[in-house]
Design a protein around this motif. Structure first.
Motif, PDB file in Angstrom:
ATOM      1  N   LYS A 181       0.829  -1.202   0.000  1.00 30.34           N
ATOM      2  CA  LYS A 181       0.000   0.000   0.000  1.00 30.34           C
ATOM      3  C   LYS A 181       0.871   1.264   0.000  1.00 30.34           C
ATOM      4  N   GLU A 182       1.976   1.205   0.724  1.00 31.47           N
ATOM      5  CA  GLU A 182       2.840   2.383   0.837  1.00 31.47           C
ATOM      6  C   GLU A 182       3.447   2.772  -0.515  1.00 31.47           C
ATOM      7  N   VAL A 183       3.811   1.792  -1.328  1.00 32.44           N
ATOM      8  CA  VAL A 183       4.461   2.102  -2.612  1.00 32.44           C
ATOM      9  C   VAL A 183       3.450   2.271  -3.746  1.00 32.44           C
ATOM     10  N   GLY A 184       2.152   2.147  -3.423  1.00 28.72           N
ATOM     11  CA  GLY A 184       1.136   2.391  -4.436  1.00 28.72           C
ATOM     12  C   GLY A 184       0.764   1.207  -5.294  1.00 28.72           C
ATOM     13  N   VAL A 185       1.229   0.004  -4.925  1.00 26.00           N
ATOM     14  CA  VAL A 185       0.790  -1.193  -5.659  1.00 26.00           C
ATOM     15  C   VAL A 185      -0.694  -1.440  -5.415  1.00 26.00           C
ATOM     16  N   LEU A 186      -1.159  -1.075  -4.206  1.00 29.52           N
ATOM     17  CA  LEU A 186      -2.571  -1.181  -3.850  1.00 29.52           C
ATOM     18  C   LEU A 186      -3.192   0.201  -3.795  1.00 29.52           C
ATOM     19  N   ASP A 187      -4.450   0.291  -4.199  1.00 27.94           N
ATOM     20  CA  ASP A 187      -5.149   1.563  -4.086  1.00 27.94           C
ATOM     21  C   ASP A 187      -5.739   1.717  -2.689  1.00 27.94           C
ATOM     22  N   ALA A 188      -6.513   2.747  -2.476  1.00 26.49           N
ATOM     23  CA  ALA A 188      -7.066   3.036  -1.142  1.00 26.49           C
ATOM     24  C   ALA A 188      -7.988   1.930  -0.647  1.00 26.49           C
ATOM     25  N   ASP A 189      -8.589   1.182  -1.593  1.00 25.65           N
ATOM     26  CA  ASP A 189      -9.508   0.097  -1.217  1.00 25.65           C
ATOM     27  C   ASP A 189      -8.820  -1.253  -1.100  1.00 25.65           C
ATOM     28  N   GLY A 190      -7.510  -1.263  -1.272  1.00 25.64           N
ATOM     29  CA  GLY A 190      -6.784  -2.519  -1.163  1.00 25.64           C
ATOM     30  C   GLY A 190      -6.808  -3.351  -2.428  1.00 25.64           C
ATOM     31  N   ARG A 191      -7.084  -2.752  -3.569  1.00 25.30           N
ATOM     32  CA  ARG A 191      -7.092  -3.486  -4.846  1.00 25.30           C
ATOM     33  C   ARG A 191      -5.839  -3.146  -5.642  1.00 25.30           C
ATOM     34  N   LEU A 192      -5.375  -4.112  -6.405  1.00 27.70           N
ATOM     35  CA  LEU A 192      -4.170  -3.930  -7.200  1.00 27.70           C
ATOM     36  C   LEU A 192      -4.390  -2.907  -8.308  1.00 27.70           C
ATOM     37  N   ASN A 193      -3.430  -1.999  -8.446  1.00 32.22           N
ATOM     38  CA  ASN A 193      -3.532  -0.958  -9.459  1.00 32.22           C
ATOM     39  C   ASN A 193      -3.141  -1.441 -10.848  1.00 32.22           C
ATOM     40  N   SER A 194      -2.348  -2.521 -10.903  1.00 29.29           N
ATOM     41  CA  SER A 194      -1.895  -3.012 -12.203  1.00 29.29           C
ATOM     42  C   SER A 194      -1.652  -4.519 -12.132  1.00 29.29           C
ATOM     43  N   ASP A 195      -1.407  -5.103 -13.276  1.00 28.93           N
ATOM     44  CA  ASP A 195      -1.186  -6.545 -13.375  1.00 28.93           C
ATOM     45  C   ASP A 195       0.079  -6.927 -12.603  1.00 28.93           C
ATOM     46  N   PRO A 196      -0.018  -7.797 -11.601  1.00 31.18           N
ATOM     47  CA  PRO A 196       1.164  -8.180 -10.808  1.00 31.18           C
ATOM     48  C   PRO A 196       2.210  -8.946 -11.611  1.00 31.18           C
ATOM     49  N   ARG A 197       1.833  -9.427 -12.789  1.00 30.74           N
ATOM     50  CA  ARG A 197       2.831 -10.088 -13.628  1.00 30.74           C
ATOM     51  C   ARG A 197       3.877  -9.098 -14.156  1.00 30.74           C
ATOM     52  N   THR A 198       3.510  -7.822 -14.169  1.00 30.20           N
ATOM     53  CA  THR A 198       4.440  -6.814 -14.697  1.00 30.20           C
ATOM     54  C   THR A 198       4.769  -5.706 -13.697  1.00 30.20           C
ATOM     55  N   SER A 199       4.137  -5.682 -12.536  1.00 29.96           N
ATOM     56  CA  SER A 199       4.382  -4.612 -11.566  1.00 29.96           C
ATOM     57  C   SER A 199       5.624  -4.910 -10.732  1.00 29.96           C
ATOM     58  N   SER A 200       5.989  -3.976  -9.863  1.00 24.42           N
ATOM     59  CA  SER A 200       7.251  -4.061  -9.111  1.00 24.42           C
ATOM     60  C   SER A 200       7.083  -4.597  -7.693  1.00 24.42           C
ATOM     61  N   TRP A 201       6.064  -5.390  -7.437  1.00 18.89           N
ATOM     62  CA  TRP A 201       5.802  -5.847  -6.076  1.00 18.89           C
ATOM     63  C   TRP A 201       6.924  -6.730  -5.523  1.00 18.89           C
TER      64      TRP A 201
END
Length: 379
Positions: A303-323
C-alpha cells in the motif's frame, strides 16, 4: 376372461386354445420360471454394462448427495499421495485407504508452465510437490465431496489437443492406471482444466466417457464444438465455465460457448471470478508458511508504494508490476523461502488471483462441483 399366458386354477396354463395335462403343465411352469430368470439376469448384465461405461450410477449419486465424504481421503503433509510418471511426466494423486472407495474421479489439468505437482503439498510421499494455494484448496474441496483427485501434467509447456498427441495418450494411460492400480472402475469422471488445460478438457468428451467439465479461464476448442454441434446434441456433458471478466477476449468466447451448449441441450453454468480486495490477513489466510505478522507487513508495504489503491485493490497486473522488489525488502525471510518466481510462488499466485485476469483459482469450485454432481445424479 384371463389373458393368454396367465396362470389358471388347478395349476394349468391356457395355451394354443386347449388345456394341457399335468406333466405338460409342470413343464410349462418350469419354462416360464426359467424365462423370468433369464429376463432378470439379462437386465442385470445390461445394467452392469452401463455401469462399466460410467453410465447410470444412481448409487454413486446418492453417496454424493448424502454429504458424507469418505474419511480415508486425507490431505496432509505426511499423507500427500503418490506420484508416478507417465511418458516422462508426473501424475500425482492421493492414496486410498484400504476398504474405502470414492464416488467419482476428478482429473485436474493445469495450464501452461504448470504441472501436476502444483496440486499437492510437499511431504513424505511427494518431496517434489509444490502445493500452490489455489490448487491445494481445489483438492480439499474435491476430497470433501468424496471425489478422488488425480492431476496430470502436459507433456510439453502447454497441452496438445491433437488426437494423436502424447498428451491424450498420457491421459488415457493415467485413467487405465487408476482403474487397474487403484481399482476405480465404474466411477463417473469429472474433469477440471485451467487455461490450456481447460481447452484440453473440452475435447475429452469426444474420446472418453466424461460426466462433467469445469473449464476455467479458458473457452472450449470452439471449432470442434461448433463443427460437431449436430452430432453431439443431447450428448455433451454438463459444463461449468469459470472465467475472469477482466479478460475480455476469453469472456466473449465463453459467451459463444454457452450459446452453443444451449443449442445442443447441454446443461451449463457460468461463474465469474472478480478482483479481490487485499487486507492485512490476505496472505496468511490463504497460504501456509506466511505468518499473520508477515501478512500485515506485506499489505502495508504494498500500500505504501502504491501497488494497492485506497480500497486494497491492485492498481496493475502483478505479472508486470514491481511488487517483488518491495516485498523482498519488507519480508526477506519469505522472499528467500518463497522465491517469488512466476508459476511457482504462492505469493505470486495469490496476487494474480486478486487481480483476476488470468490465473487458476479455487473460488467458486465448490459450487461448480456441486452443479456437476447434481446433474450427474439427475441423469
Amino acid at each position: 376372461m384371463m389373458r393368454r399366458g396367465s396362470l389358471m386354477a388347478k395349476g394349468r396354463f391356457r395355451g394354443g386354445g386347449r388345456f394341457m395335462n399335468a406333466n405338460q403343465s409342470r413343464f410349462a411352469l418350469g419354462c416360464f420360471v426359467f424365462g423370468c430368470m433369464l429376463i432378470v439376469l439379462n437386465r442385470a448384465f445390461n445394467k452392469a454394462g452401463e455401469v462399466a461405461k460410467g453410465e447410470n450410477r444412481p448409487e454413486a449419486a446418492n453417496e454424493i448427495s448424502a454429504g458424507e465424504p469418505p474419511s480415508a481421503m486425507i490431505l496432509g503433509d505426511s499423507r500427500t499421495g503418490v506420484v508416478v510418471e507417465v511418458v516422462g511426466k508426473p501424475v500425482a494423486s492421493l492414496e486410498l485407504e484400504r476398504g474405502k472407495r470414492p464416488i467419482g474421479i476428478l482429473m485436474l489439468l493445469p495450464g501452461c508452465h504448470h504441472t501436476a505437482l502444483d496440486f499437492f503439498p510437499k511431504g513424505r510421499l511427494c518431496d517434489t510437490c509444490i502445493g500452490l494455494p489455489a490448487e491445494t484448496s481445489i483438492i480439499r474441496v474435491a476430497v470433501g465431496k468424496g471425489l478422488f483427485p488425480v492431476a496430470v501434467s502436459p507433456t510439453g509447456v502447454c497441452w496438445n489437443t491433437e488426437k494423436d498427441s502424447d498428451d491424450l495418450q498420457r491421459i488415457s494411460q493415467t485413467l487405465n492406471e487408476l482403474i487397474v492400480g487403484q481399482s476405480l472402475s465404474n466411477l463417473p469422471l469429472f474433469v477440471f482444466g485451467a487455461s490450456s488445460g481447460g481447452v484440453m478438457a473440452s475435447v475429452l468428451p469426444s474420446l472418453f466417457n466424461v460426466s462433467g467439465l469445469v473449464i476455467q479461464i479458458a473457452s472450449s476448442a470452439s471449432e470442434d464444438l461448433l463443427s460437431h454441434e449436430h452430432s453431439i446434441t443431447g450428448k455433451y456433458p454438463p459444463s461449468v465455465y469459470m472465467h475472469m471478466p477482466r479478460d475480455l477476449v476469453t469472456a466473449a468466447r465463453v459467451e459463444d460457448d454457452l450459446e452453443v451448449l444451449d443449442r445442443i441441450q447441454a446443461p451449463s453454468k457460468e461463474i465469474r471470478l472478480l478482483p479481490k480486495q487485499i487486507d492485512e490477513s490476505f496472505f496468511s489466510s490463504q497460504a501456509e508458511g506466511i505468518t499473520s505478522e508477515e501478512s500485515k507487513t506485506m499489505f502495508a508495504a504494498l500500500k505504501e508504494v502504491g501497488v494497492l489503491d485506497a480500497d486494497g485493490r491492485l492498481n496493475s497486473d502483478p505479472r508486470t508490476s514491481s511488487w517483488r522488489e518491495t516485498l523482498s525488502k519488507s519480508v526477506p525471510r519469505l522472499a528467500h523461502d518463497d522465491g517469488f518466481r512466476p508459476d511457482e510462488s504462492p505469493v505470486a499466485e495469490l496476487l494474480n488471483i486478486a487481480y483476476a485476469q488470468h490465473e487458476l483459482s479455487a473460488d467458486g469450485i465448490e459450487q461448480a462441483l456441486e452443479f456437476l454432481i447434481l446433474k450427474h445424479r439427475e441423469n
